[in-house]
Scaffold this motif. Structure first.
Motif, PDB file in Angstrom:
ATOM      1  N   LYS A  29     -35.875  24.282  44.777  1.00 16.15           N
ATOM      2  CA  LYS A  29     -37.241  24.217  44.255  1.00 16.15           C
ATOM      3  C   LYS A  29     -38.180  24.150  45.447  1.00 16.15           C
TER       4      LYS A  29
ATOM      5  N   THR B 204     -31.299  20.512  38.628  1.00 20.69           N
ATOM      6  CA  THR B 204     -32.087  20.848  37.448  1.00 20.69           C
ATOM      7  C   THR B 204     -31.290  20.469  36.206  1.00 20.69           C
TER       8      THR B 204
ATOM      9  N   ASP C 211     -39.451  23.422  36.109  1.00 20.03           N
ATOM     10  CA  ASP C 211     -38.180  23.803  36.726  1.00 20.03           C
ATOM     11  C   ASP C 211     -37.754  25.231  36.384  1.00 20.03           C
TER      12      ASP C 211
END
Length: 215
Positions: A84, A91, A133
């Motif tokens: 990320k 995640t 996400d």
């Protein structure tokens, strides 16, 4: 899911009417915790906790055998390593599902301990993740984003084994489910995944612990 709930209640009513009022023929209300894993070579999966709850009916079948059937709702979770921005993170993916099971059980100790095993039909929607996400890069598959693997198979068949122990009206149920079908099978219809030249395959592994109160 409302139709499934209605069908379950109708079956429960018929079953109780047929079996009479013996102590073992009871409707149970249960709830507890889950831990979901996905066995796959495509991703590195970390199991995470979730919850499960619903209704069941347990009744006499033959000699030391009983039969239970029920409908349970679950939100269960697992995570996959992702990138990320500049950070590597996990995640979390949520699987929301309804499970219908028909489980024979052997009465090891009357009114106290049953050994259970049988099939579970699972109906689930797409996996869900936090909106922030969606564009995380999957470290195991760098050409894919987290949002690319949400559309998993909607119908899954699992096999359940477990124990149901306690007193007549309150039982602890600990069980394990293994998925017989390919949970990631639907992903193989995704154009981005087809470009990988790699088949997606995964099988559910779900541990659950519940407390059931029989009415």
């Amino acid at each position: 899911m409302k139709k499934l709930a209605f069908i379950f209640l109708m079956i429960s009513t018929v079953a109780l009417a047929q079996r009479g009022n013996k102590d073992s023929n009871r409707i149970g209300i249960g709830g507890g915790l889950t831990q979901l894993n996905i066995f796959t070579d495509n991703f590195t999966v970390t199991p995470e906790s979730g919850w499960i709850g619903g209704l069941s009916v347990r009744g006499n079948y033959y000699n030391n055998w009983q039969m239970s059937f029920g409908m349970f709702f679950t939100d269960s979770n697992f995570s996959i390593p992702t990138q990320k921005g500049l950070l590597q993170t996990q995640t979390s993916f949520k699987m929301s599902a309804v499970q219908i099971y028909i489980v024979p059980s052997y009465v090891a100790i009357p009114d106290h301990l049953n050994l259970e095993f049988g099939p579970v039909l699972q109906v689930n929607g797409k996996l869900t993740i936090d909106d922030s996400d969606e564009n995380n890069i999957l470290l195991d598959q760098p050409t894919l984003l987290a949002k690319d693997i949400l559309d998993v198979s909607k119908f899954n068949a699992n096999i359940y084994v477990g124990i149901n122990g306690g007193i007549k009206n309150v039982r602890a149920r600990i069980g394990y489910q293994y998925g017989l079908t390919n949970f990631f099978g639907n992903l193989n219809n995704n154009d981005k995944i087809e470009l990988l030249g790699e088949k997606m395959k995964g099988n559910i592994g779900l541990i659950s612990g519940q407390i059931t109160i029989y009415l």
